[in-house]
Design a protein around this motif. Structure first.
Motif, PDB file in Angstrom:
ATOM      1  N   ASN A  77       1.303  -1.074   0.017  1.00  0.00           N
ATOM      2  CA  ASN A  77       0.220  -0.323   0.280  1.00  0.00           C
ATOM      3  C   ASN A  77       0.860   1.081   0.006  1.00  0.00           C
ATOM      4  OD1 ASN A  77      -1.967   1.119   0.269  1.00  0.00           O
ATOM      5  ND2 ASN A  77      -3.400   1.432   1.901  1.00  0.00           N
ATOM      6  N   LYS A 113       2.318   3.204  -3.400  1.00  0.00           N
ATOM      7  CA  LYS A 113       0.759   4.532  -4.306  1.00  0.00           C
ATOM      8  C   LYS A 113       2.300   5.139  -5.544  1.00  0.00           C
ATOM      9  CE  LYS A 113      -3.705   5.388  -3.408  1.00  0.00           C
ATOM     10  NZ  LYS A 113      -5.124   5.312  -2.706  1.00  0.00           N
ATOM     11  N   GLU A 172       3.601   2.677  -8.334  1.00  0.00           N
ATOM     12  CA  GLU A 172       1.842   2.695  -9.448  1.00  0.00           C
ATOM     13  C   GLU A 172       1.789   3.464  -9.884  1.00  0.00           C
ATOM     14  OE1 GLU A 172      -0.902   1.334  -6.788  1.00  0.00           O
ATOM     15  OE2 GLU A 172      -2.667   0.376  -8.309  1.00  0.00           O
ATOM     16  N   ILE A 215      -3.617  10.142  -1.899  1.00  0.00           N
ATOM     17  CA  ILE A 215      -2.261   9.640  -1.607  1.00  0.00           C
ATOM     18  C   ILE A 215      -2.412  10.337  -0.585  1.00  0.00           C
ATOM     19  CG2 ILE A 215       0.048   9.734  -1.677  1.00  0.00           C
ATOM     20  CD1 ILE A 215       0.079   9.183  -4.386  1.00  0.00           C
ATOM     21  N   LYS A 272      -7.488   3.958 -10.382  1.00  0.00           N
ATOM     22  CA  LYS A 272      -7.339   3.475  -9.003  1.00  0.00           C
ATOM     23  C   LYS A 272      -7.935   5.016  -8.248  1.00  0.00           C
ATOM     24  CE  LYS A 272      -4.244   1.254 -10.467  1.00  0.00           C
ATOM     25  NZ  LYS A 272      -4.951  -0.775  -9.255  1.00  0.00           N
TER      26      LYS A 272
END
Length: 235
Positions: free
Chosen positions: A2, A5, A8, A168, A227
DNA sequence: GTCCAGGGCCGTT
DNA sequence: AACGGCCATGGA
């Protein structure tokens, strides 16, 4: 998983927007005239403060036309003339002062030598830039990354907006966002590759924010749609 | 006509 | 630390 992010996010964005090659100068020109090109990036970084790049281009054209796009030329130019040349970029009174301030600094402290300037220790150089009137964190970091080719992640209003919307998990504050992204990205990349990553990443965020993640967002077709949790809140 | 753009500074709370 | 006013042009 996690905490990853931003990696990603980077992968998604760089798949969509390939090889952006920012800062927007001609790469061939940059290679051939590195000193001039670097200085142009510094000037551009100041002129683009809260201003559309298309307006900055007009100002840069005016400077080039009159052969004034150099450290010495800017220092020696009449303030009134400088103001007129950069008028299209807006805030031209303060920006004229800011261009002179940094030009004089590089001239007096580094004998007008940008190699000398950028060879300084990165943290010290950043602090030094921030001490100049008119150079805040984004302008300083843009100069360091794009002109100095230093490993610095540039945060701007777009980056903040994106972090807020995705979201985020960081405090929406310049240093916090920068620290978070730099920590995550430097786990995976290093050296020239890290610099290239920061370059590409910031550039792709800007494009994304212009195409989709505008103030008034256009979520349809956004490459981050899956996302992002923001569009669920829309109407 | 209104909104906004690759910020930063300064004064007030 | 956080926020508001200010600086200015040109394109959408």
């Amino acid at each position: 998983m996690n905490d990853n992010k931003c990696i990603e996010l980077y992968n998604l964005l760089s798949k969509k927007y390939k090889d952006l090659n920012w800062w927007p100068v001609d790469p061939k020109y940059h290679e051939k005239n590195k000193t001039d090109s670097r200085f142009e990036i510094i000037i551009g970084a100041i002129l683009t403060q809260n201003t559309a790049w298309s307006n900055v281009e007009k100002a840069l054209e005016n400077l080039k036309e009159k052969n004034k796009l150099g450290i010495k030329s800017i220092i020696q130019s009449e303030t009134e003339e400088l103001r007129e040349m950069i008028r299209p970029s807006g805030f031209f009174n303060q920006k004229a002062d800011r261009l002179k301030t940094i030009s004089i600094h590089i001239a007096e402290e580094y004998n007008q030598d940008l190699d000398n300037f950028f060879n300084k220790d990165l943290r010290e150089l950043r602090t030094e830039l921030l001490s100049l009137n008119g150079i805040g964190p984004e302008t300083a970091d843009s100069i360091l990354l794009y002109a100095g080719e230093k490993p610095v992640f540039v945060v701007d209003a777009y980056t903040k907006r994106l972090c807020q919307r995705l979201p985020i998990n960081v405090k929406i504050e310049y240093n916090a966002i920068q620290k978070h992204f730099e920590e995550e990205l430097s786990k995976k990349y290093s050296g020239q590759e890290l610099i290239q990553t920061y370059n590409q990443f910031h550039a792709s965020i800007v494009i994304l924010a212009k195409d989709f993640c505008r103030k008034k967002p256009v979520c349809k077709g956004c490459p981050l749609f899956e996302k992002c949790s923001y569009h669920y809140k829309l109407f």
